[in-house]
Scaffold this motif. Structure first.
Motif, mmCIF file in Angstrom:
data_model
loop_
_atom_site.group_PDB
_atom_site.id
_atom_site.type_symbol
_atom_site.label_atom_id
_atom_site.label_comp_id
_atom_site.label_asym_id
_atom_site.label_seq_id
_atom_site.Cartn_x
_atom_site.Cartn_y
_atom_site.Cartn_z
ATOM 1 N N GLY A 242 0.564 -1.064 0.178
ATOM 2 C CA GLY A 242 0.058 -0.194 0.182
ATOM 3 C C GLY A 242 1.041 1.404 0.256
ATOM 4 N N LEU A 243 2.072 1.197 0.116
ATOM 5 C CA LEU A 243 3.326 2.270 0.143
ATOM 6 C C LEU A 243 3.427 2.591 -1.320
ATOM 7 C CD1 LEU A 243 4.646 2.285 4.046
ATOM 8 C CD2 LEU A 243 2.643 3.744 3.179
ATOM 9 N N TRP A 244 4.169 1.770 -1.610
ATOM 10 C CA TRP A 244 4.425 2.164 -3.007
ATOM 11 C C TRP A 244 3.522 0.888 -4.186
ATOM 12 C CZ3 TRP A 244 7.151 -2.130 -5.621
ATOM 13 C CH2 TRP A 244 6.554 -3.519 -5.236
ATOM 14 N N LYS A 245 3.905 1.678 -5.569
ATOM 15 C CA LYS A 245 2.901 1.149 -6.039
ATOM 16 C C LYS A 245 4.006 1.376 -7.690
ATOM 17 C CE LYS A 245 1.094 5.173 -6.635
ATOM 18 N NZ LYS A 245 0.066 6.073 -7.774
ATOM 19 N N TYR A 246 5.073 0.850 -7.732
ATOM 20 C CA TYR A 246 5.260 0.691 -8.588
ATOM 21 C C TYR A 246 6.402 -0.218 -8.568
ATOM 22 C CZ TYR A 246 4.189 5.429 -9.621
ATOM 23 O OH TYR A 246 3.811 5.849 -9.740
ATOM 24 N N LYS B 238 -5.417 3.081 -19.476
ATOM 25 C CA LYS B 238 -6.237 2.289 -18.290
ATOM 26 C C LYS B 238 -5.967 3.342 -16.069
ATOM 27 C CE LYS B 238 -7.151 -1.006 -20.742
ATOM 28 N NZ LYS B 238 -6.508 -2.421 -21.165
ATOM 29 N N THR B 239 -5.002 3.255 -16.174
ATOM 30 C CA THR B 239 -4.561 3.953 -15.353
ATOM 31 C C THR B 239 -5.054 5.614 -14.821
ATOM 32 O OG1 THR B 239 -1.871 3.679 -14.984
ATOM 33 C CG2 THR B 239 -2.692 1.517 -14.516
ATOM 34 N N GLY B 240 -4.674 6.094 -15.527
ATOM 35 C CA GLY B 240 -3.969 7.632 -15.595
ATOM 36 C C GLY B 240 -2.536 8.055 -15.066
ATOM 37 N N GLU B 241 -2.045 6.616 -14.884
ATOM 38 C CA GLU B 241 -0.274 6.864 -14.350
ATOM 39 C C GLU B 241 0.385 8.440 -15.746
ATOM 40 O OE1 GLU B 241 2.382 6.902 -11.763
ATOM 41 O OE2 GLU B 241 0.609 4.866 -11.781
ATOM 42 N N CYS B 242 1.201 9.322 -15.043
ATOM 43 C CA CYS B 242 1.364 9.801 -16.222
ATOM 44 C C CYS B 242 2.932 9.746 -15.842
ATOM 45 C CB CYS B 242 1.565 11.570 -15.492
ATOM 46 S SG CYS B 242 -0.371 11.705 -15.287
ATOM 47 N N PHE B 243 3.113 10.178 -17.015
ATOM 48 C CA PHE B 243 4.811 9.627 -17.695
ATOM 49 C C PHE B 243 5.256 11.267 -18.147
ATOM 50 C CE2 PHE B 243 3.381 5.824 -18.191
ATOM 51 C CZ PHE B 243 3.625 5.219 -17.233
ATOM 52 N N ARG B 244 6.751 11.578 -17.745
ATOM 53 C CA ARG B 244 7.649 13.171 -19.016
ATOM 54 C C ARG B 244 7.892 12.176 -19.991
ATOM 55 N NH1 ARG B 244 11.677 17.510 -16.486
ATOM 56 N NH2 ARG B 244 12.424 17.260 -18.750
ATOM 57 N N LEU B 245 7.267 12.775 -21.368
ATOM 58 C CA LEU B 245 6.872 12.178 -22.311
ATOM 59 C C LEU B 245 8.574 12.096 -23.172
ATOM 60 C CD1 LEU B 245 5.743 11.340 -24.731
ATOM 61 C CD2 LEU B 245 5.516 13.691 -25.404
ATOM 62 N N ASP B 246 9.157 13.496 -22.578
ATOM 63 C CA ASP B 246 10.926 13.195 -23.395
ATOM 64 C C ASP B 246 11.451 12.205 -22.344
ATOM 65 O OD1 ASP B 246 10.663 14.659 -20.651
ATOM 66 O OD2 ASP B 246 11.768 15.470 -21.525
ATOM 67 N N HIS B 247 11.179 11.328 -21.204
ATOM 68 C CA HIS B 247 11.897 10.960 -20.132
ATOM 69 C C HIS B 247 11.571 9.295 -21.362
ATOM 70 C CE1 HIS B 247 12.897 13.701 -16.643
ATOM 71 N NE2 HIS B 247 13.384 14.059 -17.724
ATOM 72 N N LEU B 248 9.822 9.599 -20.822
ATOM 73 C CA LEU B 248 9.934 8.286 -21.971
ATOM 74 C C LEU B 248 10.157 7.417 -23.098
ATOM 75 C CD1 LEU B 248 7.127 6.269 -20.772
ATOM 76 C CD2 LEU B 248 6.394 7.426 -22.540
ATOM 77 N N LEU C 19 4.739 0.126 -17.424
ATOM 78 C CA LEU C 19 4.393 -0.559 -16.564
ATOM 79 C C LEU C 19 3.308 -1.333 -16.241
ATOM 80 C CD1 LEU C 19 4.412 2.615 -13.532
ATOM 81 C CD2 LEU C 19 6.349 1.502 -14.160
ATOM 82 N N THR C 20 2.586 -1.084 -17.282
ATOM 83 C CA THR C 20 1.598 -1.750 -17.776
ATOM 84 C C THR C 20 1.561 -1.985 -18.968
ATOM 85 O OG1 THR C 20 -0.564 0.136 -18.207
ATOM 86 C CG2 THR C 20 -0.144 -0.449 -15.952
ATOM 87 N N ALA C 21 2.239 -2.031 -20.425
ATOM 88 C CA ALA C 21 2.067 -2.289 -21.069
ATOM 89 C C ALA C 21 0.790 -1.152 -21.827
ATOM 90 C CB ALA C 21 2.252 -3.575 -22.138
ATOM 91 N N THR D 101 -1.860 13.793 -12.334
ATOM 92 C CA THR D 101 -2.619 12.870 -12.737
ATOM 93 C C THR D 101 -3.672 13.433 -12.409
ATOM 94 O OG1 THR D 101 -2.851 11.845 -10.225
ATOM 95 C CG2 THR D 101 -1.184 11.096 -11.820
ATOM 96 N N GLY D 102 -4.330 14.918 -11.468
ATOM 97 C CA GLY D 102 -5.753 15.250 -11.234
ATOM 98 C C GLY D 102 -6.039 14.081 -10.246
#
Lengths: 775, 775
Positions: free
Chosen positions: A18-22, A249-259, A309-311, B331-332
């Motif tokens: 519950g404390l970390w998701k990744y 689906k999850t709404g997880e955000c990624f900085r585009l250049d890093h991704l 993370l989820t494909a 994420t909002g």
């Protein structure tokens, strides 16, 4: 190897449920990326990684990782570390140019930078298409990075630094820690505990003394909540954004250049990748920095990049503005932001401040306060956070007079300058006096040079090491939209060179923008050397006919005509001459036909003694959290021969507490002396801590060393005898002297403001040896 | 009469077009309400009202109003004032009990309060329905208000105060002013200019010295952005709201209670109103304070209340939360607020802080920082704003031990206390030593009393007048939901008694709430006087059979059993005994049937030496902006015989600048002395201002008086002679002495920290008379 790491993490999962998701998403060896990934992951799961090694060329080989986990409530603690598990990060000297052996190794890298630097220059001269230029600059940056990394590796190390050990100490003694941890915490937000807060407040109070008081600046304290139009003018509403994509689906955000970078690097390292694909990927990564939204979006589709993370699929790129938005007032109609910098508060008050300064230039305005940036992925502890304290100075001056009255007093100071030119030529930073730097036009003007020197002096005074400080000039392409020259004071840390203070010439950009948006002239008056005769051209209404023709509208017509600019008046004159009429449109939409019998244009001359100028702004901008981090890291030490006894060598001027009072034991006879000393220290405004707990004196000293207390008074059995004496101990040298209880306060007062040095104390008072032996 | 006022406003309308939206809505005489309305209006339209008079019984008669208008850019200024147009607001002594003539006038009002106070007490004892109690309390408050207003009117006035004159000076010399004025400004937000900022920073630095250093508090610096769950626990998400309604067409917002009150008062004053209607309206106004949303909504429909500005329909009442909301991260999904108080940051760090204090109680934690409240209609300058600096202390102690180690040292201090009891009895505030107040249980405990006294000392030290300071105890019904006793330090201003510091016993409320929400025990351990034997009852799993029966689930079953509370264990034991089985449900939804062969319940005893306690919290909470406002107002003065020469008598410890340097003329021979003094003052850390502009020395002194500079050095022709001397001038007495240029710095140093008083300087050095005569 990577599997071992993953395995080492496994048990944590249940502990931290519950404390970390990744889960760590890429744990392959041989990429520096996977290290940063590992730390991100560790950061999110809130434990520290205590062992990663790097070989000399930067590839990383991880050995079984021993994370020490601190659970959310800070109570349960699982320390998996062993003595051997230490991640070493080296701090190095910057002046390595003298070593020919090292230089030989660096020569090809320097040549590669120079070659690319020349290409960039050539493209600029030729006026090449922007995309080509961007590509060339990106390649230049990547070569520079390679050179710099190698330089750091080859420099003889002067300090062995164990970041996880320091972080553990900072948490344990609550210098600072994640905010709202009992609620699961928020990344990018930190609370400063008693020691961190005292350190910060001492730094800020010195800053005030060093800048505001000594330079007689005007200090202001402006609102944090800022209405949208202000930040629209400053450019933040439109430009202060990063591109990101979301997992659909999850709404997880990624900085585009890093991704994209991570995805393409992964792709090109795949065994199945063809040489062609590899080249293509590398090419895109190099170009990434200069790509726009559409270009990045095309890359996403071309390589079918999914959420790492989820494909899952990803959204189209979204421009995510980094400002926190809110509504001011109850109507929901006034949009506001938390300010992203303190500077704008000063600019919008320019007229009031100029008036306060009796209309005279130059003058400098200072502000200390919090700013906010909604980072997509905050990281690196205090270095990239969402809420931070800044101390900014805006120095307003005549754009044609950027000399500085006090420049001569500091002209001989030697700074380490890493000019844009040296960066493009593959050269190192150079040591040079600021006088010469300004003379050679390396630094644009005296005022900029003066502030750079004062920044240098300030940072050294609070404890930044000279060899870990340099000024790096922004290259043309990395300059903010408002700046015309910019030097960053960078401090060397285990994260590399970190920008801690920016020093920019913002020219007249901000005042110009706010003038334009509000219609209020943010200018100063400058006395002309000689009075000047200027032609004046104004419209003179014929009041009688105008009143007769337009009745009650006559007044607004007169007002509108008076407000016309010179060029508009000229246009009126021409139109009247050509067509014998002029159609005046008012703001409310009404139109009036004016003829030569209602208005005429009058030419005259007048003598003016002043001209209006929009001042230039030189802006030193201090990131207090970053400075604090660099300071802590550069002052972190372990006792020789006892790596468990760590301490901070913070100078007494910034140390959170100036002194400790330790009775040798809990003998009640010591109590009156404790009280007497504590009262006297308080009266002398010296912060201190009494530790009368039961531990051995040595253990208690170790505890005071951990929180950087520079001096310690011990009350022992000799104190009870007349004349009453105590011992005074120096944290850094571990030496002690014996002196009268009445003398110690004055000695401490002078030590704490740096007026007296420890070696002088040693010369004056008898050395005391016994006590450290009994610990 | 009222028409004259409205007329006086009319011309402003065109001047301020676009800057204000409201017309004064009720301008009838004979209500205090219309005065506040007038000021609201003036505040919104951003001009100051310079003439309203009040007759002794509180009815107001307005004479032609002469507003002085300052346009948005602070440049255009229309001063319609004449010398005679001044609004007089009187500050008065609080101890008026001794005057029998005044007492006779107050007697019937006191009796009326007492009667109602007794009724409230009686209703409480009887356990009367809440609505009856609320009504009685509202009536009590209204009678109290009447008494207090009358008290103030009858007190012999000691100061004549002209608010508009002070506000004009504060704006003109930029102590503070509306934020973002060049963009039209935002109500409820202020920027502090150089003098306001220096005053604020001096107050805060003294606060740190007086509280943090002297009491060895732990100072922290926590995040402003706060995630929703934290403020849900603290009660702010649910309860920190005001009811409002919106104009359905314009969206204009109104605070509901204010709106109803105004509407019904207007209705009942209509000539056509029957006696019945009047009584009904008055009854509702009295009850208003205790009404809920539905009741207020019913009032709206019953009296068909419309927007007072447009007569449009209004929406249903809306609960408007006063916190500024935003999103944390991209994420909002993470909702956050700007903190409405700094206290919560301390509570969520309680465990870390307790640990830092080596687990020992009591200890106090301090925090200085900004908080935010989205007021529906901010007003009264710095008193009700949207963004403000607080300095808060949370003192954690054993709930059964609220004594204070240093109480005896302050027990003899006399405070002015206005107890809840006196308020209900219609009595005045009383002067009493804090020692007696605690002995008589007037103040609940020593710790509360100690802090009240320290607050009193601090406020006097920075310049609040003793006769304009009182501590008012909250009555039961006005206490915040968390408090069990609360005393406000109130300062008398032209807005009446203003709460500047709250001092509340928050009991264990906050720690309890956060514990409950997070499941993390925010408690301290308390050593028991004697070890205690307690019964322990635990479930012992039979590992073998459990493992055999449940295989891989055995582990989670064991864990779940270990986590059961004592009462749950008792339940398991009973169920096992009764039914020979127990059904265990896990969090993941799975269920397991446990029988006596898989588990057993074991009883044993153990000796404990400590017990866990949730500490009580005593919270002194300082509103820095309000203190600053009261301080400025109480120290605002005009020179006798010259009302245009205004100044602030701020004590040197808080004065923005400590000293001015004024050369008698711009003779170049003075320059080396100016430089020498300025350098020496800087070295001594004394802020100062050189004014070598061309005005007469008298005019320049007047300018330094305006910004509260307490001391001035003049360099004159005698300075050029050896031994070099200067004159030193005292702002308040206008006296000057002559002393050596080398002595003056030390004298100023001691004067500026209050170690030396001006009369002592006068005794030591020869008085200098000439210069003031030449002004």
């Amino acid at each position: 190897m990577s599997l071992q790491v993953v395995k080492a993490f496994e048990p944590l999962r249940s502990v931290t449920a519950g404390l970390w998701k990744y889960r760590p998403r890429s744990l392959k060896p041989n990429t520096t990326n996977c290290i940063s990934c590992l730390f991100n992951f560790a950061n999110k799961a809130r434990f520290s990684v205590t062992h990663v090694t790097a070989d000399p060329i930067g590839n990383c080989h991880r050995e079984p990782v021993a994370p020490s986990f601190t659970s959310a409530e800070g109570a349960a603690k699982t320390d998996w570390g062993t003595k051997k598990n230490k991640r070493k990060v080296r701090l190095r000297l910057t002046d390595i140019m003298s070593n020919p052996e090292i230089e030989a190794k660096l020569a090809p890298l320097r040549a590669a930078v120079l070659e690319q630097g020349n290409l960039v220059r050539e493209l600029k001269v030729k006026g090449a298409p922007e995309i080509d230029l961007k590509r060339a600059v990106a390649e230049l940056k990547s070569r520079k990075k390679l050179l710099e990394d190698r330089e750091l590796e080859l420099t003889p190390s002067v300090v062995t630094f164990d970041r996880s050990k320091m972080e553990d100490l900072l948490k344990r003694r609550f210098f600072y820690d994640q905010s709202f941890a009992i609620y699961g915490g928020i990344t990018g937000q930190y609370d400063f505990g008693p020691m961190g807060c005292a350190l910060k407040s001492n730094i800020l109070s010195l800053w005030r003394q060093f800048f505001v008081l000594e330079e007689q600046m005007l200090e202001v304290d402006c609102s944090i909540l800022t209405p949208e139009p202000v930040l629209k003018s400053s450019g933040h509403v439109d430009r202060f954004a990063d591109l990101m994509v979301k997992d659909v689906k999850t709404g997880e955000c990624f900085r585009l250049d890093h991704l994209i970078k991570n995805a393409l690097e992964k792709l090109s390292k795949d065994k199945a990748a063809t040489a062609e694909l590899k080249a293509e990927c590398e090419d895109i990564v190099i170009k990434l920095d200069g790509m726009n939204k559409q270009e990045m979006s095309d890359v996403l589709s071309k390589y079918n990049i999914k959420s790492p993370l989820t494909a899952n699929d990803l959204t189209e790129p979204i421009e995510f503005n980094l400002m926190f938005a809110t509504q001011i007032g109850p109507t929901g109609l006034v949009k506001g932001f938390l300010r992203p910098e303190t500077a704008q508060g000063i600019f919008v008050n320019f007229k009031r401040l100029l008036e306060f300064n009796q209309g005279k230039l130059p003058f400098a305005v200072a502000q200390i306060g919090n700013s906010f940036r909604n980072e997509i992925s905050p990281r690196s502890g205090l270095i990239r956070v969402r809420e931070f304290t800044m101390a900014e100075i805006e120095h307003f001056c005549d754009p044609t007079l950027k000399n500085h009255a006090k420049f001569q007093s500091i002209a001989e100071t030697r700074l380490t300058l890493y000019s844009a030119c040296n960066q493009m030529d593959g050269k190192s930073a150079q040591q040079i006096t600021i006088g010469d730097a300004v003379k050679n036009s390396l630094v644009a003007n005296e005022t900029l040079g003066y502030y750079m020197t004062r920044i240098h002096q300030f940072l050294l005074m609070i404890g930044i090491k000279a060899e870990c400080l340099r000024f790096r000039q922004h290259m043309n392409n990395e300059m903010a939209h408002y700046a015309c020259d910019c030097w960053d004071a960078e401090c060397l840390t285990s994260y590399g060179w970190v920008e801690c203070v920016g020093c920019a010439d913002r020219s007249a950009y901000d005042l110009g923008q706010h003038s334009q948006a509000t219609g209020i002239r943010l200018v100063a008056e400058k006395r002309l050397p000689d009075p000047k005769t200027v032609e004046v051209c104004e419209i003179v209404p014929n009041k009688q006919t105008l009143g007769k023709t337009f009745k009650k509208d006559a007044k607004s017509i007169t007002e509108a005509l008076a407000a016309l600019s010179l060029s508009a008046v000229n246009e009126v004159e021409q139109t009247l001459k050509d067509k014998k009429e002029f159609l005046l449109s008012l703001d409310n939409g009404s139109e009036f036909k004016l003829t030569p019998d209602t208005i005429s244009v009058k030419h005259s001359t007048k003598t003016v003694h002043v001209e209006e100028i929009t001042p230039s702004v030189i802006e030193p901008s201090f990131g207090i959290g970053r400075i604090m981090y660099a300071l802590l890291e550069q002052n972190f030490q372990c006792r020789e021969g006892d790596e468990q006894r760590c301490y901070f060598t913070l100078p007494s001027v910034v140390a959170p507490l100036k002194c400790s009072i330790l009775p040798l034991s809990n003998n009640v006879e010591f109590n009156p002396f404790i009280r007497q000393l504590s009262t006297a220290l308080t009266k002398a405004e010296l912060s201190h801590k009494v530790d009368d707990s039961s531990g051995s004196i040595g253990r208690r000293y170790a505890r005071t060393d951990e929180i950087a207390i520079p001096f310690g008074i011990t009350i022992d059995f000799d104190t009870l005898k007349e004349p009453h004496t105590v011992t005074l101990r120096d944290r850094d040298s571990l030496k002690q002297v014996r002196l009268g209880i009445n003398e110690v306060i004055d000695v401490l007062k002078d030590l704490s403001i740096g007026k007296l040095k420890w070696h002088q104390v040693m010369e004056k008072y008898p050395v005391f040896e016994q006590q450290e032996a009994t610990k």
